[in-house]
Design an enzyme around this catalytic site. Structure first.
Site: not given
Ligand code: DX5
Ligand code: ZN
Length: 227
Positions: A13, A38, A40, A42, A71, A73, A146, A151, A154, A181-183, A203-204
């Protein structure tokens, strides 16, 4: 049937990449064995932050041959379909929560995405129950669960989403790719793969603390499905 590790898709991401080094991040992940990016989108309304628009997506498109998966949002997903298609995006994922009338109202936009030659999918926030997307079986090519509140990057993986992944995999069937997606890191990737997810957004875990670790992080996340 148990899917092999080669069927796992790892999609870094870019929202978690260091913004002023986004080109370096794209190269590090491309060279590091990522399967897709990926991206995002927003709008500052569906979620608080504003992330990437067409200029960034065009620049990323030019910097890698890997597929770009968006993605959304955003409050008005339909208004983004045309520019994403023009930018050469492979897949567009909408949030069911963006449709006041519920899932049935999303079908028109999903069809619009497919008619522009892109894959169409639905994303579901942690607090939304699986029932909210049940009518979309047969209407989407993938589902994105999710595993954090959308949003920000990390945040820790919500273990409480594991039964939801299992339920969605059962409901949508084996041909529909279920993503998380997420963590996601090497540990939560394993948990998610065991529950039946096949598409891992990270992502992180991929872009921090620095890009020198990107290739190893991608390798470790992919390997989580191997044993
Ligand atoms: C959050 C995003 C994710 C985010 C994931 O709203 O949709 O794609 O960047 O980041 P990590 O992997 O750090 O949770
Ligand atoms: Zn995402």
């Amino acid at each position: 049937m148990t899917a092999g590790a080669d069927q796992v898709v790892v999609a870094p991401s870019l929202y978690a990449a260091p913004l002023l080094r986004i080109g370096d991040a794209v190269r590090a992940a491309t060279d590091g064995g990522a399967d897709a990016f990926h991206v995002d989108i927003m709008d500052g309304h569906f979620v608080g932050p504003i992330s990437f628009g067409n200029l960034v997506v065009d620049a990323v498109r030019a910097a890698t041959t890997l597929p770009l998966d968006a993605h959304l949002m955003v409050t008005n997903p339909a208004s983004h379909v045309a520019w994403l298609a023009d930018a050469g995006v492979r897949a567009v994922t909408l949030h069911v929560e963006a449709f006041a009338g519920g899932a049935s109202q999303a079908i028109e936009t999903l069809n619009q995405i497919r008619s522009r030659g892109m894959r169409a999918g639905i994303a579901i926030k942690p607090a939304t129950s699986v029932g909210a997307i049940a009518t979309l079986v047969g209407e989407v090519q993938h589902v994105l669960v999710m595993t954090v509140e959308p949003g920000s990057s990390g945040q820790p993986f919500l273990e409480t989403m594991v039964p939801k992944i299992l339920e969605i995999v059962r409901l949508f069937g084996p041909t529909i790719e279920v993503g998380v997606d997420g963590g996601i890191n090497r540990h939560t990737a394993r948990t998610s793969l065991s529950a039946g997810a096949r598409y891992l957004v990270a992502g992180s875990a991929v872009f921090t603390p620095n890009l020198e670790g990107t290739a190893e992080a991608i390798r470790a996340i992919r390997a989580a499905g191997a044993g």
